[in-house]
Write an enzyme that holds these catalytic residues in place. Structure first.
Site, short mmCIF file in Angstrom:
data_model
loop_
_atom_site.label_atom_id
_atom_site.label_comp_id
_atom_site.label_asym_id
_atom_site.label_seq_id
_atom_site.Cartn_x
_atom_site.Cartn_y
_atom_site.Cartn_z
N LYS A 10 39.10 -62.25 63.55
CA LYS A 10 39.05 -60.93 63.67
C LYS A 10 38.97 -61.05 65.10
O LYS A 10 38.99 -59.66 65.83
CB LYS A 10 37.42 -61.46 63.89
CG LYS A 10 36.39 -60.56 62.22
CD LYS A 10 35.02 -59.97 62.41
CE LYS A 10 34.96 -60.09 61.32
NZ LYS A 10 33.73 -60.34 60.38
N LYS A 51 40.97 -59.29 51.42
CA LYS A 51 39.81 -58.38 50.37
C LYS A 51 39.36 -57.12 50.83
O LYS A 51 39.73 -56.22 52.08
CB LYS A 51 38.82 -59.40 51.32
CG LYS A 51 38.81 -59.56 52.77
CD LYS A 51 37.78 -60.14 53.33
CE LYS A 51 36.53 -60.02 53.97
NZ LYS A 51 35.65 -60.73 55.16
N LYS A 103 35.02 -53.57 54.86
CA LYS A 103 34.11 -51.99 55.78
C LYS A 103 35.08 -52.35 57.04
O LYS A 103 35.43 -51.16 57.71
CB LYS A 103 33.28 -51.99 56.46
CG LYS A 103 32.33 -53.64 56.65
CD LYS A 103 31.18 -53.57 56.37
CE LYS A 103 30.20 -54.89 55.89
NZ LYS A 103 28.46 -55.15 56.06
P1 TYM Z 1 28.69 -59.38 55.36
O1 TYM Z 1 28.05 -58.52 55.91
O2 TYM Z 1 30.58 -59.28 56.03
O3 TYM Z 1 28.77 -59.40 54.16
C1 TYM Z 1 28.18 -59.45 52.83
C2 TYM Z 1 28.12 -60.10 51.81
O4 TYM Z 1 28.69 -59.35 51.44
C3 TYM Z 1 30.69 -60.65 50.27
N1 TYM Z 1 31.15 -59.79 50.44
C4 TYM Z 1 32.26 -60.11 49.86
N2 TYM Z 1 31.87 -60.48 48.53
C5 TYM Z 1 33.46 -60.61 47.37
N3 TYM Z 1 34.42 -59.82 47.53
C6 TYM Z 1 34.45 -58.86 49.43
N4 TYM Z 1 35.86 -58.26 49.52
C7 TYM Z 1 33.39 -59.31 49.77
N5 TYM Z 1 33.41 -58.49 51.43
C8 TYM Z 1 31.69 -59.21 51.61
C9 TYM Z 1 29.86 -61.31 51.44
O5 TYM Z 1 30.67 -62.86 51.87
C10 TYM Z 1 28.28 -61.16 52.24
O6 TYM Z 1 28.31 -62.78 51.51
N6 TYM Z 1 28.57 -63.12 58.57
C11 TYM Z 1 27.82 -62.28 56.74
C12 TYM Z 1 26.74 -62.22 57.33
C13 TYM Z 1 24.85 -63.36 57.36
C14 TYM Z 1 24.85 -63.90 56.86
C15 TYM Z 1 24.06 -64.79 57.14
C16 TYM Z 1 25.17 -64.29 55.68
C17 TYM Z 1 24.79 -63.02 58.89
N7 TYM Z 1 24.25 -63.94 58.46
C18 TYM Z 1 22.98 -65.69 57.10
C19 TYM Z 1 24.28 -65.40 54.79
C20 TYM Z 1 23.65 -66.35 55.42
C21 TYM Z 1 28.23 -61.43 56.87
O7 TYM Z 1 29.05 -60.82 58.07
O8 TYM Z 1 28.75 -60.58 56.41
#
Ligand code: TYM
Length: 334
Positions: free
Chosen positions: A114, A197, A200
């Site tokens: 990022k 991957k 968004k």
């Molecule tokens: P975020 O918002 O990027 O994504 C949310 C969830 O979706 C999964 N994900 C995917 N899985 C498979 N293939 C993909 N292309 C794909 N894109 C996204 C992510 O692995 C995630 O599970 N840092 C985290 C949010 C967060 C969090 C936490 C998660 C903040 N605190 C505590 C777990 C526990 C994030 O940005 O996810």
């Protein structure tokens, strides 16, 4: 058993989020017995690492809440809330900043991705992002954290921070969480590039399927998805070196409750001219009911705000003993 996970409320919920994480959230919620709860939250405090206007951020939190409920998260059975309403997250993050090491954060691949080449210009928030994520998990003594593959390293860091805190202060305060990562859909790839991957933040909307896309848009995105001219092999092993094809077969298999091998078996010898319409049909069939529920919910701001307010009150209560324990272990009077 305590299940917890979060999602950033930036942009739309896409197929990667759904198949990588949210489907597992719903499954785990539905399998839980009635007196243990799942905690799911909108990581709006994490989203400050992306610049957005006030109006956009407010709208995003409500939209993502409606999307999660539309996917099957039941706010009466699970605790659904936004992080900003529960100050314990920011408080514990600060305390853990004394435990987390700069060297550990320097190794985080998401930060490197990022921040890109201009690391000096990245925000401090982006750098310490994983410490807030550790606080999210440790506050609730989470044992199971359903996430996609890209969050694995953050969960490993969470375990390192928990272990070091417990050791440094001679307490057994934090539980070490385990990531729950789905085998087939750990990493859903972009429709335009099978090595990136689905995300968004990809500038091309054609790279992802949003859960809000209408039937026509879904069909068009699948039709235009990057593939190759070869027919499908009879076994998934034959897809080696064909990441786009493997991704589409994986999506089809998951949505139909099948395996990539069985899907290859069924379409063996056929090209994408035959496979893509079949995939589009399955996607439309599975996503249309979610979209309909989302549309019915998304403008009822009062109902969505009430869900988040109720969830935050429960979350704050659940977080309090651990937060108190952390202050106490460090000799900080509150
Ligand atoms: P975020 O918002 O990027 O994504 C949310 C969830 O979706 C999964 N994900 C995917 N899985 C498979 N293939 C993909 N292309 C794909 N894109 C996204 C992510 O692995 C995630 O599970 N840092 C985290 C949010 C967060 C969090 C936490 C998660 C903040 N605190 C505590 C777990 C526990 C994030 O940005 O996810």
């Amino acid at each position: 058993m305590r299940v917890l996970s979060g999602i950033q409320p930036t942009g739309n919920l896409h197929l990667g989020n759904y198949l990588g994480a949210i489907r597992n959230w719903v499954r785990m919620q539905d399998e839980m017995d009635s007196d243990s709860r799942c905690f799911f939250f909108l990581a709006d405090m994490h989203s400050i690492t992306v610049h957005e206007t006030r109006e956009q951020r407010l709208a995003n939190v409500r939209d993502m809440t409606a999307a999660l409920v539309a996917c099957g998260i039941d706010p009466d059975r699970s605790v659904l809330f936004n992080q900003a309403r529960v100050p314990a997250h920011a408080e514990l993050c600060w305390l853990l900043n004394g435990t987390a090491r700069i060297g550990w954060l320097n190794r985080m691949t998401q930060f490197k991705d990022k921040a890109g080449k201009n690391r000096e210009g990245a925000s401090v928030g982006l750098f310490v992002y994983p410490v807030l994520q550790a606080a999210d998990v440790l506050l609730y003594q989470a044992t199971h954290v359903p996430v996609g593959e890209d969050q694995k390293q953050h969960l490993e860091l969470t375990r390192d921070i928990a272990t070091k805190f417990n050791t440094d202060f001679g307490v057994e305060l934090f539980t070490l969480p385990d990531p729950i990562i789905p085998k087939e859909t750990a990493r859903i790839m972009s429709l335009r590039d099978g090595t990136a991957k689905m995300s968004k933040s990809d500038p091309s909307d054609m790279s992802r399927i949003n859960l809000t896309d209408d039937d026509e848009t879904i069909t068009q995105k699948v039709r235009k998805a990057k593939t190759d001219p070869e027919p499908l092999p009879s076994e998934v092993a034959g897809l080696e070196g064909r990441p786009e094809a493997l991704n589409l077969v994986g999506i089809y298999a998951t949505l139909t409750g099948s395996t990539p091998d069985a899907v290859c078996g069924a379409f063996a010898g056929q090209g994408f001219g035959a496979f893509k319409p079949a995939l589009a049909e399955v996607l439309v069939d599975r996503l249309a009911p979610i979209r309909a529920r989302y549309i019915a919910l998304k403008d009822d701001h009062a109902a969505l705000d009430a869900i988040l307010e109720k969830g935050a009150a429960k979350a704050a209560q659940a977080a309090e003993p651990t937060l108190r324990g952390a202050y106490d272990a460090m000799g900080l009077m509150r």
